[in-house]
Design a protein around this motif. Sequence first.
Motif, PDB file in Angstrom:
ATOM      1  N   GLN A 118      23.932   1.152 -38.875  1.00  0.00           N
ATOM      2  CA  GLN A 118      24.655   1.679 -37.723  1.00  0.00           C
ATOM      3  C   GLN A 118      24.120   3.047 -37.308  1.00  0.00           C
ATOM      4  O   GLN A 118      23.978   3.339 -36.117  1.00  0.00           O
ATOM      5  CB  GLN A 118      26.147   1.781 -38.054  1.00  0.00           C
ATOM      6  N   THR A 119      23.821   3.883 -38.311  1.00  0.00           N
ATOM      7  CA  THR A 119      23.306   5.222 -38.027  1.00  0.00           C
ATOM      8  C   THR A 119      21.926   5.166 -37.391  1.00  0.00           C
ATOM      9  O   THR A 119      21.660   5.854 -36.398  1.00  0.00           O
ATOM     10  CB  THR A 119      23.253   6.065 -39.326  1.00  0.00           C
ATOM     11  N   ILE A 120      21.061   4.351 -37.941  1.00  0.00           N
ATOM     12  CA  ILE A 120      19.711   4.206 -37.383  1.00  0.00           C
ATOM     13  C   ILE A 120      19.762   3.635 -35.964  1.00  0.00           C
ATOM     14  O   ILE A 120      19.101   4.143 -35.043  1.00  0.00           O
ATOM     15  CB  ILE A 120      18.830   3.308 -38.287  1.00  0.00           C
ATOM     16  N   ASN A 121      20.559   2.581 -35.770  1.00  0.00           N
ATOM     17  CA  ASN A 121      20.668   1.966 -34.441  1.00  0.00           C
ATOM     18  C   ASN A 121      21.206   2.954 -33.415  1.00  0.00           C
ATOM     19  O   ASN A 121      20.757   2.988 -32.268  1.00  0.00           O
ATOM     20  CB  ASN A 121      21.586   0.736 -34.506  1.00  0.00           C
ATOM     21  N   SER A 122      22.164   3.765 -33.855  1.00  0.00           N
ATOM     22  CA  SER A 122      22.747   4.769 -32.975  1.00  0.00           C
ATOM     23  C   SER A 122      21.707   5.811 -32.572  1.00  0.00           C
ATOM     24  O   SER A 122      21.598   6.182 -31.391  1.00  0.00           O
ATOM     25  CB  SER A 122      23.929   5.446 -33.670  1.00  0.00           C
ATOM     26  N   LEU A 123      20.927   6.268 -33.547  1.00  0.00           N
ATOM     27  CA  LEU A 123      19.901   7.279 -33.280  1.00  0.00           C
ATOM     28  C   LEU A 123      18.789   6.741 -32.382  1.00  0.00           C
ATOM     29  O   LEU A 123      18.340   7.427 -31.462  1.00  0.00           O
ATOM     30  CB  LEU A 123      19.307   7.772 -34.603  1.00  0.00           C
ATOM     31  N   VAL A 124      18.363   5.523 -32.661  1.00  0.00           N
ATOM     32  CA  VAL A 124      17.310   4.903 -31.849  1.00  0.00           C
ATOM     33  C   VAL A 124      17.798   4.709 -30.408  1.00  0.00           C
ATOM     34  O   VAL A 124      17.099   5.046 -29.455  1.00  0.00           O
ATOM     35  CB  VAL A 124      16.863   3.551 -32.450  1.00  0.00           C
ATOM     36  N   GLY A 125      18.999   4.176 -30.264  1.00  0.00           N
ATOM     37  CA  GLY A 125      19.560   3.963 -28.940  1.00  0.00           C
ATOM     38  C   GLY A 125      19.729   5.258 -28.173  1.00  0.00           C
ATOM     39  O   GLY A 125      19.400   5.352 -26.983  1.00  0.00           O
ATOM     40  N   GLN A 126      20.229   6.283 -28.863  1.00  0.00           N
ATOM     41  CA  GLN A 126      20.419   7.591 -28.243  1.00  0.00           C
ATOM     42  C   GLN A 126      19.085   8.180 -27.794  1.00  0.00           C
ATOM     43  O   GLN A 126      18.978   8.741 -26.690  1.00  0.00           O
ATOM     44  CB  GLN A 126      21.102   8.537 -29.231  1.00  0.00           C
ATOM     45  N   THR A 127      18.080   8.052 -28.643  1.00  0.00           N
ATOM     46  CA  THR A 127      16.747   8.584 -28.315  1.00  0.00           C
ATOM     47  C   THR A 127      16.162   7.880 -27.098  1.00  0.00           C
ATOM     48  O   THR A 127      15.589   8.527 -26.205  1.00  0.00           O
ATOM     49  CB  THR A 127      15.795   8.442 -29.521  1.00  0.00           C
ATOM     50  N   LEU A 128      16.302   6.562 -27.047  1.00  0.00           N
ATOM     51  CA  LEU A 128      15.789   5.800 -25.903  1.00  0.00           C
ATOM     52  C   LEU A 128      16.490   6.215 -24.611  1.00  0.00           C
ATOM     53  O   LEU A 128      15.854   6.350 -23.551  1.00  0.00           O
ATOM     54  CB  LEU A 128      15.985   4.300 -26.149  1.00  0.00           C
ATOM     55  N   LEU A 129      17.801   6.427 -24.689  1.00  0.00           N
ATOM     56  CA  LEU A 129      18.558   6.838 -23.503  1.00  0.00           C
ATOM     57  C   LEU A 129      18.180   8.252 -23.068  1.00  0.00           C
ATOM     58  O   LEU A 129      18.080   8.535 -21.861  1.00  0.00           O
ATOM     59  CB  LEU A 129      20.059   6.758 -23.781  1.00  0.00           C
ATOM     60  N   LEU A 130      17.966   9.142 -24.031  1.00  0.00           N
ATOM     61  CA  LEU A 130      17.552  10.509 -23.702  1.00  0.00           C
ATOM     62  C   LEU A 130      16.157  10.528 -23.089  1.00  0.00           C
ATOM     63  O   LEU A 130      15.887  11.308 -22.160  1.00  0.00           O
ATOM     64  CB  LEU A 130      17.582  11.378 -24.965  1.00  0.00           C
ATOM     65  N   GLN A 131      15.281   9.674 -23.596  1.00  0.00           N
ATOM     66  CA  GLN A 131      13.938   9.562 -23.021  1.00  0.00           C
ATOM     67  C   GLN A 131      14.000   9.037 -21.592  1.00  0.00           C
ATOM     68  O   GLN A 131      13.288   9.515 -20.710  1.00  0.00           O
ATOM     69  CB  GLN A 131      13.067   8.654 -23.896  1.00  0.00           C
ATOM     70  N   ALA A 132      14.886   8.065 -21.369  1.00  0.00           N
ATOM     71  CA  ALA A 132      15.074   7.504 -20.027  1.00  0.00           C
ATOM     72  C   ALA A 132      15.666   8.553 -19.092  1.00  0.00           C
ATOM     73  O   ALA A 132      15.266   8.652 -17.917  1.00  0.00           O
ATOM     74  CB  ALA A 132      15.987   6.287 -20.095  1.00  0.00           C
ATOM     75  N   ALA A 133      16.594   9.348 -19.605  1.00  0.00           N
ATOM     76  CA  ALA A 133      17.208  10.415 -18.797  1.00  0.00           C
ATOM     77  C   ALA A 133      16.175  11.467 -18.422  1.00  0.00           C
ATOM     78  O   ALA A 133      16.176  11.987 -17.292  1.00  0.00           O
ATOM     79  CB  ALA A 133      18.349  11.063 -19.580  1.00  0.00           C
ATOM     80  N   ASP A 134      15.286  11.770 -19.373  1.00  0.00           N
ATOM     81  CA  ASP A 134      14.225  12.752 -19.120  1.00  0.00           C
ATOM     82  C   ASP A 134      13.270  12.252 -18.034  1.00  0.00           C
ATOM     83  O   ASP A 134      12.850  13.029 -17.162  1.00  0.00           O
ATOM     84  CB  ASP A 134      13.469  13.026 -20.419  1.00  0.00           C
ATOM     85  N   LYS A 135      12.942  10.974 -18.100  1.00  0.00           N
ATOM     86  CA  LYS A 135      12.054  10.386 -17.089  1.00  0.00           C
ATOM     87  C   LYS A 135      12.669  10.440 -15.696  1.00  0.00           C
ATOM     88  O   LYS A 135      11.977  10.580 -14.686  1.00  0.00           O
ATOM     89  CB  LYS A 135      11.730   8.936 -17.449  1.00  0.00           C
ATOM     90  N   LYS A 136      13.999  10.330 -15.662  1.00  0.00           N
ATOM     91  CA  LYS A 136      14.719  10.369 -14.381  1.00  0.00           C
ATOM     92  C   LYS A 136      14.947  11.802 -13.894  1.00  0.00           C
ATOM     93  O   LYS A 136      15.438  12.013 -12.784  1.00  0.00           O
ATOM     94  CB  LYS A 136      16.079   9.670 -14.532  1.00  0.00           C
ATOM     95  N   GLY A 137      14.612  12.774 -14.740  1.00  0.00           N
ATOM     96  CA  GLY A 137      14.734  14.171 -14.336  1.00  0.00           C
ATOM     97  C   GLY A 137      16.075  14.819 -14.595  1.00  0.00           C
ATOM     98  O   GLY A 137      16.374  15.901 -14.056  1.00  0.00           O
ATOM     99  N   TYR A 138      16.903  14.205 -15.442  1.00  0.00           N
ATOM    100  CA  TYR A 138      18.209  14.796 -15.762  1.00  0.00           C
ATOM    101  C   TYR A 138      18.027  15.903 -16.801  1.00  0.00           C
ATOM    102  O   TYR A 138      17.372  15.699 -17.823  1.00  0.00           O
ATOM    103  CB  TYR A 138      19.166  13.740 -16.307  1.00  0.00           C
ATOM    104  N   THR A 139      18.613  17.079 -16.527  1.00  0.00           N
ATOM    105  CA  THR A 139      18.480  18.223 -17.431  1.00  0.00           C
ATOM    106  C   THR A 139      19.841  18.901 -17.646  1.00  0.00           C
ATOM    107  O   THR A 139      20.825  18.544 -17.001  1.00  0.00           O
ATOM    108  CB  THR A 139      17.504  19.268 -16.853  1.00  0.00           C
ATOM    109  N   ALA A 140      19.839  19.899 -18.537  1.00  0.00           N
ATOM    110  CA  ALA A 140      21.052  20.685 -18.796  1.00  0.00           C
ATOM    111  C   ALA A 140      20.717  22.159 -18.643  1.00  0.00           C
ATOM    112  O   ALA A 140      19.805  22.670 -19.299  1.00  0.00           O
ATOM    113  CB  ALA A 140      21.574  20.398 -20.199  1.00  0.00           C
ATOM    114  N   SER A 141      21.453  22.846 -17.779  1.00  0.00           N
ATOM    115  CA  SER A 141      21.240  24.283 -17.599  1.00  0.00           C
ATOM    116  C   SER A 141      21.965  25.051 -18.704  1.00  0.00           C
ATOM    117  O   SER A 141      22.861  24.517 -19.355  1.00  0.00           O
ATOM    118  CB  SER A 141      21.754  24.728 -16.229  1.00  0.00           C
ATOM    119  N   GLN A 142      21.578  26.319 -18.898  1.00  0.00           N
ATOM    120  CA  GLN A 142      22.226  27.150 -19.913  1.00  0.00           C
ATOM    121  C   GLN A 142      23.708  27.338 -19.597  1.00  0.00           C
ATOM    122  O   GLN A 142      24.553  27.349 -20.505  1.00  0.00           O
ATOM    123  CB  GLN A 142      21.532  28.519 -19.992  1.00  0.00           C
TER     124      GLN A 142
END
Length: 262
Positions: A118-142
């Motif tokens: 469950q932990t590995i699947n969660s981390l892998v899924g989260q990483t894939l979604l964050l990579q997809a978000a980065d490709k789409k240009g979503y960021t977080a300001s300070q």
Amino acid sequence: MKKLLYPIVIGLLAVALTACGSNDEADKKNDEKETKTTEAQQSKETAKATEEQQKKMEEMQKKLDKQKVDEKKTVAIVNDENITGAEYNTVLSSTQMQMQQFGQDPTTKEGAKQIKEQTINSLVGQTLLLQAADKKGYTASQAEIEKQLAKIKEQYKTGEKFKEAMKQAGLNSETLNTQIAENIPYTKYVENEIKVEEPTDEEIQKYYDQIAEQSKASGQKVNKLEEMKPQIKEQLEQQKKQEKLVKHVEELKKDAKVEVKI
């Protein structure tokens, strides 16, 4: 109540007790002795139960800590991005807590296997979604990060309680800020890219009927549908989004290179 009232009663009847003779005085002393003995025994039993509970908690924590890995170890690689043991341990602690809240033992052989997957699947899924978000240009300001951090701190009455919650979750200031910085673009991505249809009246009614049936079986009173409709609608929307998110992650995995190292 008896323990509090007993000395008061003795004080009010002091003269009468003295006039009753030596037998009554002996009875009074015996009663006082028995009361003190009972209180002392109860105190010992309470202390012993607390000590045993503390010991069990410490033993459980030792077992849970054994499931952690070296913080510098690479536990998985997702599209050439390394997931570290530190990240794994943070999610692991959260997963362990959730499992315990559902009355399950995460230290059994089957439980440990389930938690690891469950932990590995969660981390892998989260990483894939964050990579997809980065490709789409979503960021977080300070400013967004600081605002989110302030909201989290508001949930705790004191700074000490906040620190204790951080400790229990296996977090420090650095890891918390990192998680917030990642969570903001993740949230933006999910809200904007994962769209679901609004629950129908039929779906809301069906969900309400299930709640009403469960409440009736447990002897609890259930509110009217109109009162619960907004809450049910939100719950169903979350369920739909979660289901669609799982499917979306599976689609991202098809085009990704994932290598689990533990």
